[in-house]
Design a protein around this motif. Structure first.
Motif, PDB file in Angstrom:
ATOM      1  N   GLU A 180       6.557 -12.423 -51.247  1.00 59.98           N
ATOM      2  CA  GLU A 180       6.493 -12.481 -52.709  1.00 59.98           C
ATOM      3  C   GLU A 180       5.549 -11.080 -53.076  1.00 59.98           C
ATOM      4  O   GLU A 180       5.867 -10.477 -54.162  1.00 59.98           O
ATOM      5  N   GLU A 184       4.685 -21.156 -45.435  1.00 57.51           N
ATOM      6  CA  GLU A 184       4.056 -20.671 -46.766  1.00 57.51           C
ATOM      7  C   GLU A 184       3.337 -19.408 -46.891  1.00 57.51           C
ATOM      8  O   GLU A 184       3.537 -18.502 -47.811  1.00 57.51           O
ATOM      9  N   ARG A 239       6.307 -16.892 -47.168  1.00 57.58           N
ATOM     10  CA  ARG A 239       6.726 -16.815 -48.549  1.00 57.58           C
ATOM     11  C   ARG A 239       5.849 -16.138 -49.407  1.00 57.58           C
ATOM     12  O   ARG A 239       6.337 -15.381 -50.140  1.00 57.58           O
TER      13      ARG A 239
END
Length: 457
Positions: free
Chosen positions: A126, A119, A122
């Motif tokens: 991003e 997570e 990610r």
């Protein structure tokens, strides 16, 4: 403060050399993260850094790590085991992890990302997609989100359950299907009845920024509204993160430093002065010094063109430094005031006429005062005492030139930064070195033209 830091550094170094790790742990665990970072960076023995860092409690270690310069962070990472690196990365807020990834070499970045959970990886990837120096690039995704139909009691339970890992809980944001619809302070929650509904007590008119807004504009919004956090939304109005006041302060410092360096005629550097190499400093300065030197050749062309007038009245050359420095100082005064106004959003292109009209009047008052003082000086000192060839005509030419060059210098100084901003350039570029080069040549042209007219050279 400097003496205190010096004493702490020596105490820590002595205890580390004596391997008094228990005492070191007691001392280090009571220190502020920023003070810890400063002490660690100033240690004479960098190889001891990992050992000292391991003595810190996990949370304090992460907070101190964030405050360190990138060189010290890299040195620590190289001394970490994979387990230790994972512990530090797990304690970092996402925005701090993004900053770390942006500043590290590729081999260190790969190691950091390997130790981050899926997570976190990610979110880092991003956030790295947002434009540099945008709100999205400095925001954090750790915020408390509430639903409009929650009661105060349900909201408090959610905050207790999720708030421990959030960047701030002072302000919580209310979302409906991801869209930001309100905000509520922890103070309001604590003072409201347990069965009150969030939608009834929340603040609906929430000021927010978008992910693509310039980080400098975001920092200025903090100054304007006195926020501790600013919500960041995407183009559909969905809440994607918040910018905290500490990040806004970092942006303010970064932007102010950049403007100061540009205004001084240097390429901006993100590294501290003592951590910047000689070659890197040379590159930052020579790229400005060369064009400024070449542009200063205009002054030489003007002097060559009016060589005849100078030779027929040599005393004129004695006042060239006075005129050039006064013009340069006058232009710099105007440009700095305007650059500050532009930076604070007090001025823009629509104010150009108003700015010029104000500077015209200021320049006239300044020019007349300077000319009057200089005329008295030239008559009383140069003519009466020094007998250096100054005449009333020469004094009149010099003083009239002073009025005109101050007028032109202030017009140039106030208009160029505004025009530069309109064209998409940094207004700070039009600061003292650039303006001085322009007004020097302009001052000489005016000087020799007026002297030619008044003295019939």
């Amino acid at each position: 403060m400097a003496e205190r830091t010096y004493s702490i550094e020596n105490t820590i170094a002595a205890l580390a050399e004596a391997k008094k790790y228990s005492t070191l742990r007691d001392i280090l665990s009571t220190m502020n993260p920023s003070d810890l970072a400063s002490v660690f960076e100033e240690l004479d023995n960098p190889s001891a850094l990992p050992r000292l860092f391991r003595l810190l409690p996990k949370e304090l270690a992460a907070e101190a790590f964030v405050e360190m310069e990138s060189e010290t962070q890299e040195l620590l990472i190289q001394g970490f085991s994979d387990t230790e690196l994972k512990e530090v990365v797990d304690e970092l807020y996402v925005d701090d992890a993004v900053d770390l990834v942006e500043e590290m070499p590729s081999n260190v970045v790969k190691r950091i990302l390997r130790q981050a959970d899926a997570e976190t990886r990610r979110l880092i990837n991003e956030m790295l997609k947002y434009p540099e120096d945008s709100a999205g690039s400095i925001m954090t995704t750790e915020f408390v989100s509430l639903r409009p139909k929650m009661t105060v009691e349900e909201a408090e339970k959610r905050i207790r359950r999720t708030g421990v890992d959030k960047a701030t809980i002072n302000t919580c944001y209310v979302t409906d299907q991801g869209k930001l619809i309100g905000a509520i302070s922890i103070r309001t929650l604590l003072l409201s009845d347990h069965d009150a509904v969030i939608s009834d007590i929340m603040e609906e008119n929430v000021i927010s920024v978008t992910t693509t807004d310039d980080q400098e504009d975001v920092a200025q919004a903090f100054s304007k509204y006195n926020f501790s956090a600013m919500p960041v939304v995407d183009k559909e109005g969905r809440l994607v993160g918040i910018v905290t006041v500490d990040d806004a302060m970092d942006v303010m410092e970064e932007e102010a430093t950049e403007d100061m360096e540009i205004m001084a005629g240097m390429s901006p550097s993100e590294r501290p002065y003592l951590h910047t190499g000689v070659v890197e400093t040379w590159k930052a300065r020579i790229t400005w010094l060369l064009p400024l030197m070449l542009s200063a050749a205009l002054t030489g062309f003007v002097l060559n063109h009016y060589e005849g007038q100078l030779s027929s009245c040599l005393v004129l050359s004695a006042f060239i430094p006075l005129l050039c420095s006064t013009a340069g100082n006058s232009g710099t005064q105007a440009s700095v005031a305007i650059i500050r106004g532009l930076a604070l959003d007090e001025l823009d292109m629509s104010n150009l006429g108003e700015v010029i009209w104000k500077e015209l009047r200021v320049a006239l008052l300044c020019g007349v005062c300077l000319a009057a003082a200089n005329f008295v000086k030239m008559i009383a000192v140069d003519m009466a005492l020094l007998h250096n060839g100054v005449t009333v005509g020469v004094a009149a030419a010099v003083c009239l030139t002073l009025v005109v060059v101050v007028l032109f210098a202030k017009l140039v100084g106030c208009s160029l930064p505004i025009l530069a901003g309109k064209l998409g350039f940094d207004p700070a570029v039009m600061a003292s070195p650039f303006i001085s080069t322009i007004v020097d040549a302009l001052s000489l042209l005016i000087y020799f033209r007026l002297a030619d007219l008044l003295l019939h050279l």
